[in-house]
Scaffold this motif. Structure first.
Motif, PDB file in Angstrom:
ATOM      1  N   LEU A  62       0.857   7.361   4.233  1.00 51.53           N
ATOM      2  CA  LEU A  62       0.997   8.821   4.320  1.00 51.53           C
ATOM      3  C   LEU A  62       2.462   9.180   4.553  1.00 51.53           C
ATOM      4  CD1 LEU A  62       0.074  11.734   4.542  1.00 51.53           C
ATOM      5  CD2 LEU A  62      -0.718  11.268   6.871  1.00 51.53           C
ATOM      6  N   GLY A  63       3.138   8.448   5.411  1.00 49.93           N
ATOM      7  CA  GLY A  63       4.561   8.696   5.636  1.00 49.93           C
ATOM      8  C   GLY A  63       5.361   8.539   4.349  1.00 49.93           C
ATOM      9  N   GLY A  64       5.052   7.494   3.585  1.00 52.23           N
ATOM     10  CA  GLY A  64       5.744   7.267   2.318  1.00 52.23           C
ATOM     11  C   GLY A  64       5.476   8.376   1.311  1.00 52.23           C
ATOM     12  N   VAL A  65       4.257   8.880   1.315  1.00 49.98           N
ATOM     13  CA  VAL A  65       3.879   9.971   0.408  1.00 49.98           C
ATOM     14  C   VAL A  65       4.564  11.273   0.824  1.00 49.98           C
ATOM     15  CG1 VAL A  65       1.905  11.452  -0.191  1.00 49.98           C
ATOM     16  CG2 VAL A  65       1.751   8.959  -0.464  1.00 49.98           C
ATOM     17  N   MET A  66       4.664  11.514   2.127  1.00 44.95           N
ATOM     18  CA  MET A  66       5.407  12.693   2.597  1.00 44.95           C
ATOM     19  C   MET A  66       6.860  12.647   2.102  1.00 44.95           C
ATOM     20  SD  MET A  66       4.124  13.103   6.550  1.00 44.95           S
ATOM     21  CE  MET A  66       2.474  13.701   6.974  1.00 44.95           C
ATOM     22  N   ALA A  67       7.456  11.453   2.110  1.00 47.04           N
ATOM     23  CA  ALA A  67       8.832  11.315   1.627  1.00 47.04           C
ATOM     24  C   ALA A  67       8.910  11.667   0.142  1.00 47.04           C
ATOM     25  CB  ALA A  67       9.344   9.895   1.877  1.00 47.04           C
ATOM     26  N   LEU A 113      -2.827  17.088   3.326  1.00 48.67           N
ATOM     27  CA  LEU A 113      -3.948  17.628   2.553  1.00 48.67           C
ATOM     28  C   LEU A 113      -4.392  16.637   1.471  1.00 48.67           C
ATOM     29  CD1 LEU A 113      -3.008  21.414   2.078  1.00 48.67           C
ATOM     30  CD2 LEU A 113      -4.311  20.325   3.917  1.00 48.67           C
ATOM     31  N   ALA A 114      -3.425  16.015   0.807  1.00 51.02           N
ATOM     32  CA  ALA A 114      -3.774  15.019  -0.222  1.00 51.02           C
ATOM     33  C   ALA A 114      -4.579  13.882   0.401  1.00 51.02           C
ATOM     34  CB  ALA A 114      -2.502  14.475  -0.880  1.00 51.02           C
ATOM     35  N   TYR A 115      -4.176  13.445   1.603  1.00 49.60           N
ATOM     36  CA  TYR A 115      -4.883  12.344   2.262  1.00 49.60           C
ATOM     37  C   TYR A 115      -6.268  12.766   2.749  1.00 49.60           C
ATOM     38  CZ  TYR A 115      -1.796   8.400   2.031  1.00 49.60           C
ATOM     39  OH  TYR A 115      -1.099   7.306   1.558  1.00 49.60           O
ATOM     40  N   ASN A 116      -6.351  13.969   3.302  1.00 53.98           N
ATOM     41  CA  ASN A 116      -7.661  14.411   3.783  1.00 53.98           C
ATOM     42  C   ASN A 116      -8.638  14.592   2.627  1.00 53.98           C
ATOM     43  OD1 ASN A 116      -7.128  14.263   6.487  1.00 53.98           O
ATOM     44  ND2 ASN A 116      -6.487  16.408   6.684  1.00 53.98           N
ATOM     45  N   LEU A 117      -8.131  15.078   1.512  1.00 55.97           N
ATOM     46  CA  LEU A 117      -8.979  15.240   0.326  1.00 55.97           C
ATOM     47  C   LEU A 117      -9.390  13.882  -0.247  1.00 55.97           C
ATOM     48  CD1 LEU A 117     -10.042  17.238  -1.940  1.00 55.97           C
ATOM     49  CD2 LEU A 117      -7.991  16.565  -3.186  1.00 55.97           C
ATOM     50  N   SER A 161      13.809  14.381   9.130  1.00 53.77           N
ATOM     51  CA  SER A 161      13.311  15.685   8.691  1.00 53.77           C
ATOM     52  C   SER A 161      11.835  15.816   9.017  1.00 53.77           C
ATOM     53  CB  SER A 161      13.507  15.831   7.188  1.00 53.77           C
ATOM     54  OG  SER A 161      14.757  15.325   6.805  1.00 53.77           O
ATOM     55  N   ILE A 162      11.133  14.689   8.937  1.00 49.40           N
ATOM     56  CA  ILE A 162       9.710  14.658   9.282  1.00 49.40           C
ATOM     57  C   ILE A 162       9.476  13.469  10.197  1.00 49.40           C
ATOM     58  CG2 ILE A 162       7.341  14.399   8.433  1.00 49.40           C
ATOM     59  CD1 ILE A 162       8.293  15.500   5.709  1.00 49.40           C
ATOM     60  N   LEU A 163       8.876  13.730  11.345  1.00 55.51           N
ATOM     61  CA  LEU A 163       8.428  12.639  12.213  1.00 55.51           C
ATOM     62  C   LEU A 163       6.912  12.563  12.068  1.00 55.51           C
ATOM     63  CD1 LEU A 163       9.186  10.582  14.532  1.00 55.51           C
ATOM     64  CD2 LEU A 163       8.446  12.380  16.114  1.00 55.51           C
ATOM     65  N   ARG A 164       6.401  11.395  11.676  1.00 56.02           N
ATOM     66  CA  ARG A 164       4.952  11.249  11.493  1.00 56.02           C
ATOM     67  C   ARG A 164       4.430  10.121  12.351  1.00 56.02           C
ATOM     68  NH1 ARG A 164       0.567   9.027  10.476  1.00 56.02           N
ATOM     69  NH2 ARG A 164       1.679   7.075  10.713  1.00 56.02           N
ATOM     70  N   GLY A 165       3.374  10.353  13.075  1.00 54.01           N
ATOM     71  CA  GLY A 165       2.810   9.298  13.894  1.00 54.01           C
ATOM     72  C   GLY A 165       1.468   9.706  14.453  1.00 54.01           C
ATOM     73  N   ASN A 166       0.847   8.785  15.213  1.00 48.19           N
ATOM     74  CA  ASN A 166      -0.356   9.182  15.920  1.00 48.19           C
ATOM     75  C   ASN A 166       0.066   9.864  17.219  1.00 48.19           C
ATOM     76  OD1 ASN A 166       0.044   7.129  17.933  1.00 48.19           O
ATOM     77  ND2 ASN A 166      -0.885   5.632  16.551  1.00 48.19           N
ATOM     78  N   PHE A 192       0.836  -1.205   0.000  1.00 49.24           N
ATOM     79  CA  PHE A 192       0.000   0.000   0.000  1.00 49.24           C
ATOM     80  C   PHE A 192       0.872   1.256   0.000  1.00 49.24           C
ATOM     81  CE2 PHE A 192      -3.381   2.578   2.422  1.00 49.24           C
ATOM     82  CZ  PHE A 192      -4.053   2.909   1.266  1.00 49.24           C
ATOM     83  N   VAL A 193       1.978   1.237   0.740  1.00 52.99           N
ATOM     84  CA  VAL A 193       2.907   2.369   0.741  1.00 52.99           C
ATOM     85  C   VAL A 193       3.396   2.627  -0.684  1.00 52.99           C
ATOM     86  CG1 VAL A 193       5.188   3.179   1.501  1.00 52.99           C
ATOM     87  CG2 VAL A 193       3.654   2.057   3.139  1.00 52.99           C
ATOM     88  N   ALA A 194       3.861   1.569  -1.346  1.00 53.88           N
ATOM     89  CA  ALA A 194       4.379   1.728  -2.711  1.00 53.88           C
ATOM     90  C   ALA A 194       3.286   2.230  -3.650  1.00 53.88           C
ATOM     91  CB  ALA A 194       4.948   0.401  -3.214  1.00 53.88           C
ATOM     92  N   ASN A 195       2.095   1.645  -3.560  1.00 55.98           N
ATOM     93  CA  ASN A 195       1.017   2.065  -4.455  1.00 55.98           C
ATOM     94  C   ASN A 195       0.587   3.512  -4.205  1.00 55.98           C
ATOM     95  OD1 ASN A 195       0.598   0.008  -6.323  1.00 55.98           O
ATOM     96  ND2 ASN A 195      -0.539  -1.233  -4.844  1.00 55.98           N
ATOM     97  N   ALA A 196       0.606   3.943  -2.957  1.00 57.79           N
ATOM     98  CA  ALA A 196       0.261   5.342  -2.659  1.00 57.79           C
ATOM     99  C   ALA A 196       1.338   6.277  -3.204  1.00 57.79           C
ATOM    100  CB  ALA A 196       0.081   5.536  -1.149  1.00 57.79           C
ATOM    101  N   GLN A 197       2.603   5.890  -3.048  1.00 54.38           N
ATOM    102  CA  GLN A 197       3.697   6.712  -3.579  1.00 54.38           C
ATOM    103  C   GLN A 197       3.573   6.845  -5.094  1.00 54.38           C
ATOM    104  OE1 GLN A 197       7.111   4.555  -1.819  1.00 54.38           O
ATOM    105  NE2 GLN A 197       7.502   6.368  -0.570  1.00 54.38           N
TER     106      GLN A 197
END
Lengths: 285, 285, 285
Positions: free
Chosen positions: B211-216, B233-237, B122-127, B36-41
């Motif tokens: 989402l983390g993969g897309v941020m990268a 924003l891309a994910y929320n949309l 550079s970016i820390l992403r998590g819940n 899913f990470v690869a497909n989202a990227q």
């Protein structure tokens, strides 16, 4: 030269036999697309089984009628698993498909690919950059600067790897398939080209990997050249049909698996392809 | 303070550049959601490549323009792969995204996270629970009882991790993104919030990972703060649009990938968000 | 004998409790179908977390209220992870589901399965060939020639493993579920059979694996026998509904996850099943 109609007949037979016999083609394949590989193998009528350990690779080399090795993700144990599996396949004369993903990343991949020259794959499948890189690694073509592999993507055109593919096929005695907008399949004597597919195939991960797995399924029922071509035609057909129904890559992947499943042996054998002799390339090479 | 319109402009530019350049953002990521990470990227316009071995992590740190490390599943070799990859990224000044999934499970994760403090993401992403746990581990907030990580789920509200996120961003000089019903993104000076998405995003596995993969992918074209925000924003949309078409989590995931692919740079930049100064939080902290 | 209506009531209760409490059932599971396992666990209302390392298996044995071990793909570290996790589950009296995929491939799987006899699973789930193979390995039935496992596929009919399943359930004090066109679930006293599902369930990879993961989710809320049966009924219902909407295996998998999500506790408990006493089999055995 083999008549085109004879090739069609053999493709139709192979596709039908796979549906009838549900043959197992085990794999050592990457973790990114492993699920899609298995689902594609099932969709065309085959059965899937994935392993990682050395003795499991050897055992499955015996249990399956063909095998699929995809180098996309490497684990430490593969240093032992892949050579032992390739050797077992070689000794048992089982056909196998090699997908040399990610050449140039780290040291292990090149090391393994060099070892495979002694136990060569029946079918080598990759994008143009990967086919060129294998030919260079196996010293089958002259080194003319760095190859264009970028991670898992190709930066070379299919045609640029045509001669390399022919040389590899002659060296291994098997077949080579180059994936791209127009796919090429050669056994060193004939070069078959087939268009179709969809740009969406490069917007989902695993189109190439799953094609390699599907070629292994067909290789349980026919020779490497026809097995590779049957896979290419099935993919070009299903890709084209799925594109007509898709809104984006998510729905494309769903429709693609449906269309792989729905394609009849007649549909697959009827997809357009062109046959040429490999002779000219050799003379000019 | 940077004008909101300037942020929108940069987001539009980053999203457009990704579609134009098809940049590669390699990953070391978990096996559960790797596909899913690869497909989202790929859906947003990037390219993906996943590796596990130490020298492959280092090589890909050089080949990609940004990197994604997700700690969701740990293999023994990661004890070497993750620090060497993070160090290589640090030395080459390549932006990278860290997803600290599963803090508190076993010994290796905490050990690795402590090492990352010297080569910070550079970016820390998590819940929220994960962001709080990292802040505690890095001694950036006072220890106030156990954190609320439960396996891979959060038991804390997004707002409760706001100050921790600001402190981490100031410590790393990068950005922090907290995922939840309303997402927060901060660079230590600004705090941006954005709602949208869908409850279905927590009924499929890998929404956060992808989402983390897309941020990268976006981090290959813009600064960490805008890259994180563009992803959010891309994910929320896409999440909102996909929910309107879905019957359940299966169809939601399909529509979500389609909508990620179909969203234009203008669509993404036009999704609502609010900008505040991080100053007040700091004074009260 | 327990009245059928009491069983229905307990199934309805278990399915409702899972939706209310979102319980976590961690896994050590194979890489081929891990994404589908997690998504199925989420679709029925549970939460998923997958691990590979020995101390992480032990930690998650404590954090979850039930556990899922699927042997489909083996890594070297599993030689340590699986026994330590099973032991931790046994000591903490946590219910767990074992899916003995791939018996007969390599040496490690049989070795591990033999060790599991000392820390037996609460639910053993497999196809007929796998259940027969476990019974033989644990010396619960007479050795009558090789078992019919072929990679991950069954070559034996469900009914042929009925007695083996009853013997295993009596030995472990738990439940055994045999998957096939008509599924059997037994606790050694009762044998429940349920039809439904879809031929498409064998045209996608991971139907059995994800059913095991879903049984583990239900095992957080009810006894092993009812947990296994709740999973079987949910799958037979969702499979039947999804088949009615599907064109092929791609759309089937999407609809299947939707239908798992949409099925109410009443729907699940209302799916047809038959209850018999296991007594007769024992006398004739």
């Amino acid at each position: 030269m083999i008549a085109k109609e004879d090739i069609r007949k053999e493709i139709r037979r192979a596709a039908a036999m796979v549906r009838e016999k549900n043959p197992m083609a085990p794999s050592v394949t990457n973790t990114v697309t492993v699920n899609f590989v298995a689902n594609a193998q099932l969709a065309v009528g085959g059965s899937a089984a994935m392993v990682y350990l050395p003795d499991e690779g050897e055992d499955m080399a015996g249990m399956g009628d063909a095998f699929y090795i995809n180098m996309g993700t490497q684990f430490p144990v593969y240093a032992e698993t892949l050579p032992r599996t390739a050797k077992a396949l070689h000794e048992r004369k089982k056909p196998w498909v090699l997908d040399p993903v990610g050449i140039g990343i780290g040291a292990l991949r090149e090391n393994l690919l060099c070892q495979f020259r002694s136990f060569p794959p029946s079918i080598l499948r990759g994008n143009a950059s990967e086919i060129l890189a294998v030919a260079k690694l196996w010293k089958l073509v002259k080194e003319t600067g760095g190859c264009g592999v970028r991670g898992v993507d190709s930066t070379d055109a299919v045609e640029s790897a045509r001669e390399a593919a022919i040389e590899i096929a002659r060296c291994t005695g098997g077949a080579v398939a180059i994936s791209g907008p127009t796919d090429l399949v050669t056994d060193g004597r004939l070069v078959v080209s087939s268009a179709g597919g969809s740009p969406f195939l490069s917007k989902i991960t695993g189109a190439g990997c799953s094609l390699g797995g599907v070629m292994a399924v067909y290789a349980t029922q026919t020779d490497p050249f026809c097995a590779a071509l049957t896979g290419v035609l099935a993919y070009n057909l299903a890709g084209k049909r799925a594109e007509a129904e898709a809104r984006g890559p998510g729905s494309f992947q769903m429709h693609f698996l449906d269309e792989l499943y729905l394609a009849t042996p007649e549909d697959i054998a009827g997809h357009p392809f062109e046959v040429e002799s490999a002779q000219q390339e050799v003379e000019n090479f």
